[in-house]
Design a protein around this motif. Sequence first.
Motif, PDB file in Angstrom:
ATOM      1  N   MET A  48      66.773   3.920 -65.509  1.00 23.42           N
ATOM      2  CA  MET A  48      66.790   3.689 -64.001  1.00 23.42           C
ATOM      3  C   MET A  48      65.950   2.198 -63.916  1.00 23.42           C
ATOM      4  N   GLU A  49      64.879   1.832 -64.723  1.00 25.25           N
ATOM      5  CA  GLU A  49      64.379   0.782 -64.859  1.00 25.25           C
ATOM      6  C   GLU A  49      65.190  -0.419 -65.433  1.00 25.25           C
ATOM      7  N   MET A  50      66.091  -0.113 -66.241  1.00 29.05           N
ATOM      8  CA  MET A  50      67.105  -1.007 -66.981  1.00 29.05           C
ATOM      9  C   MET A  50      67.944  -1.367 -65.724  1.00 29.05           C
ATOM     10  N   LEU A  51      68.680  -0.153 -64.987  1.00 30.18           N
ATOM     11  CA  LEU A  51      69.369  -0.474 -63.977  1.00 30.18           C
ATOM     12  C   LEU A  51      68.998  -1.483 -62.805  1.00 30.18           C
ATOM     13  N   ASP A  52      67.778  -1.043 -62.509  1.00 31.54           N
ATOM     14  CA  ASP A  52      67.101  -2.087 -61.390  1.00 31.54           C
ATOM     15  C   ASP A  52      67.065  -3.393 -61.886  1.00 31.54           C
ATOM     16  N   HIS A  53      66.587  -3.474 -62.885  1.00 34.68           N
ATOM     17  CA  HIS A  53      66.365  -5.051 -63.729  1.00 34.68           C
ATOM     18  C   HIS A  53      67.779  -5.810 -63.701  1.00 34.68           C
ATOM     19  N   LEU A  54      68.994  -4.863 -64.078  1.00 35.42           N
ATOM     20  CA  LEU A  54      70.194  -5.719 -64.137  1.00 35.42           C
ATOM     21  C   LEU A  54      70.491  -5.933 -62.741  1.00 35.42           C
ATOM     22  N   LEU A  55      70.449  -4.976 -61.914  1.00 37.58           N
ATOM     23  CA  LEU A  55      70.841  -5.497 -60.101  1.00 37.58           C
ATOM     24  C   LEU A  55      70.030  -6.703 -59.912  1.00 37.58           C
ATOM     25  N   GLU A  56      68.853  -6.728 -60.100  1.00 37.66           N
ATOM     26  CA  GLU A  56      67.937  -7.759 -59.888  1.00 37.66           C
ATOM     27  C   GLU A  56      68.424  -8.857 -60.240  1.00 37.66           C
ATOM     28  N   GLY A  57      68.659  -9.162 -61.635  1.00 35.03           N
ATOM     29  CA  GLY A  57      69.426 -10.213 -62.357  1.00 35.03           C
ATOM     30  C   GLY A  57      70.910 -10.638 -61.858  1.00 35.03           C
TER      31      GLY A  57
END
Length: 221
Positions: A48-57
């Motif tokens: 989930m942390e990776m996904l949130d980071h990817l969405l922000e990017g």
Amino acid sequence: MDAKKLIEENNRKRELLTPENEAYYSDMMIYIRLQWRLSEQQSEEVLMEMLDHLLEGQEEGKTAKDIFGNDPKGFADEIIEQLPKEKKREAVPFIAGIIGDTVSWVLMIRGVLLLVLSKFIEVKTEINLFVVAALAFTITCFVILTIRFIFRLINNSLFKENRKTKRDMLKAGLFGAAGMAVVILVVKWVPEIGPSFNFPWWASLIAGAILQLILYVTKKK
């Protein structure tokens, strides 16, 4: 959030990714989830942390490769090394659940087959405990080996542009057919040793349904 809710949230948020980013992230996600010895809760939190980071990017115009690099498998391996292993007491119920689910379906299918066939031919409802034990052991091994084989096929297909899906499906089908052949041979050739008793179609159907209900209630809890 617990692992189940994290998975649901992950499924919802992945719909916001571009096709390119979704393909990149999904490969890493599946690869990490296939490591069943890892803690499910910790794995889902990291995903989930990776996904949130990817969405922000992504909102800033970045791609998954810009954020995580050109080696998604290597990046996922680094994450896997840092994640804690699943406790044995949590892994055992998972395996027991698979075995219990298989046994319940075998019982229910047997009940239905006996009911249908008894309308046309004389069927044998007596079962031998030794044969049942041998059959249960064979089916359990077959299920575990099949799961491992399918996991390996999926794992080997990840991070590849040209995936041979049809070939993998054929391999899985052949493996399943070979396993079923072994089960049939066990039923045919294992000698009846020890006690036997009558187990009619309705008892088989009810036993399978009760076991399935127990598994359902256990999963809900």
